[in-house]
Design an enzyme around this catalytic site. Sequence first.
Site, PDB file in Angstrom:
ATOM      1  N   GLY A  96       1.860 -26.548  -2.646  1.00  0.00           N
ATOM      2  CA  GLY A  96       1.760 -26.821  -4.071  1.00  0.00           C
ATOM      3  C   GLY A  96       2.621 -27.976  -4.541  1.00  0.00           C
ATOM      4  O   GLY A  96       3.226 -28.704  -3.739  1.00  0.00           O
ATOM      5  N   GLN A  97       2.721 -28.106  -5.857  1.00  0.00           N
ATOM      6  CA  GLN A  97       3.412 -29.234  -6.481  1.00  0.00           C
ATOM      7  C   GLN A  97       4.870 -29.331  -6.043  1.00  0.00           C
ATOM      8  O   GLN A  97       5.351 -30.403  -5.682  1.00  0.00           O
ATOM      9  CB  GLN A  97       3.328 -29.102  -7.997  1.00  0.00           C
ATOM     10  N   TYR A 147       1.317 -18.333 -19.514  1.00  0.00           N
ATOM     11  CA  TYR A 147       2.248 -18.962 -18.570  1.00  0.00           C
ATOM     12  C   TYR A 147       3.683 -18.571 -18.921  1.00  0.00           C
ATOM     13  O   TYR A 147       4.448 -18.108 -18.065  1.00  0.00           O
ATOM     14  CB  TYR A 147       2.077 -20.481 -18.629  1.00  0.00           C
ATOM     15  N   LYS A 161       6.524 -16.076 -17.026  1.00  0.00           N
ATOM     16  CA  LYS A 161       7.842 -16.585 -16.634  1.00  0.00           C
ATOM     17  C   LYS A 161       8.966 -15.688 -17.162  1.00  0.00           C
ATOM     18  O   LYS A 161       9.933 -15.402 -16.444  1.00  0.00           O
ATOM     19  CB  LYS A 161       8.029 -18.020 -17.125  1.00  0.00           C
ATOM     20  N   GLY A 215       3.762 -20.754  -1.225  1.00  0.00           N
ATOM     21  CA  GLY A 215       3.194 -21.856  -1.996  1.00  0.00           C
ATOM     22  C   GLY A 215       3.648 -23.196  -1.476  1.00  0.00           C
ATOM     23  O   GLY A 215       3.926 -24.122  -2.259  1.00  0.00           O
TER      24      GLY A 215
END
Length: 317
Positions: A11-12, A143, A147, A8
């Site tokens: 990504g952010q 979400y 997690k 990733g």
Amino acid sequence: MKNILIIGSTGQIGSELTRELRARYGSQHVVAGYIEGAAPTGELKEGGPSAIADVTNAQQIADVVARYGIDTIYNLAALLSVVAENKPRLAWKIGVDGLFNILEVAREHSCAVFTPSSIGSFGLETPRKMTPQDAIQRPRTIYGITKVSTELLSDYYHLKYGVDTRAVRFPGLISYVTPPGGGTTDYAVDIFYSAVRGETFHCPIQAGTYLDMMYMPDALNAAIMLMEADGNRLIHRNAFNVSAMSFAPEEIYAEIKKHRPAFEMVYDVDPLKQHIAESWPDQMDDSCARQEWDWKPQYDMATMTRDMLQKLAERLH
């Protein structure tokens, strides 16, 4: 750490973590993993090796690990909270099934694995103020459910197979580099864009709603510090609370107005974002991270605001 794979990387978090790790360990020792259609560009592409590394394809991950002699994997593949609510099956496929693939590769190739968790792993039954390291986790979002699952799965692979798994529970992350992409706490990034552009900010979160936040440089440092920490000191591993600041929308607005007096904000509450925000902690107790691997943030709301406005203004003008 000698050879690192970032899953990733575009990504952010990944886009900034890849650059930071290359600066610390050498560009050739950090591989930017990406999925088809989201290849690195610019500095990310030119700054070091990259490879297709889709978490849903275990063999692909294994091939990259073998090709580059990877010993550490930063697994940042996940959908953000609001996006995940609209795509729950995909959120599970990437967040949980994807981690399972990575952990299997790590077990076979003796890799350490970092997979960030979140304040979203907590729920309405969790104490909201100074949320303890060990507290009930009953999230009501897909979400948050993913997690919690990643925390438990990472612990399982450490206890059963000896895989060196480590994680932090990130609060909302604020960055001037990567634009917001569908997170509940993204308003705390959007507000800076509006301020720098001279626009009125429409806040999707109600006044008085406190959320745990962190400036991205601290988040990057937390991830790297934990992976560099002496494993013999670690008790919790998956996942440590980390915190830096907590504020409500009206407080960050007031802080920005110190620098931009003409800036205006109105409330335009998004019911989904507000619902999610109300199920998350006001602020986490990160004393275990401070004790077990010497965690300490460098930025508070005032220093973050000053730096964020300056850096974002340079990027937008």
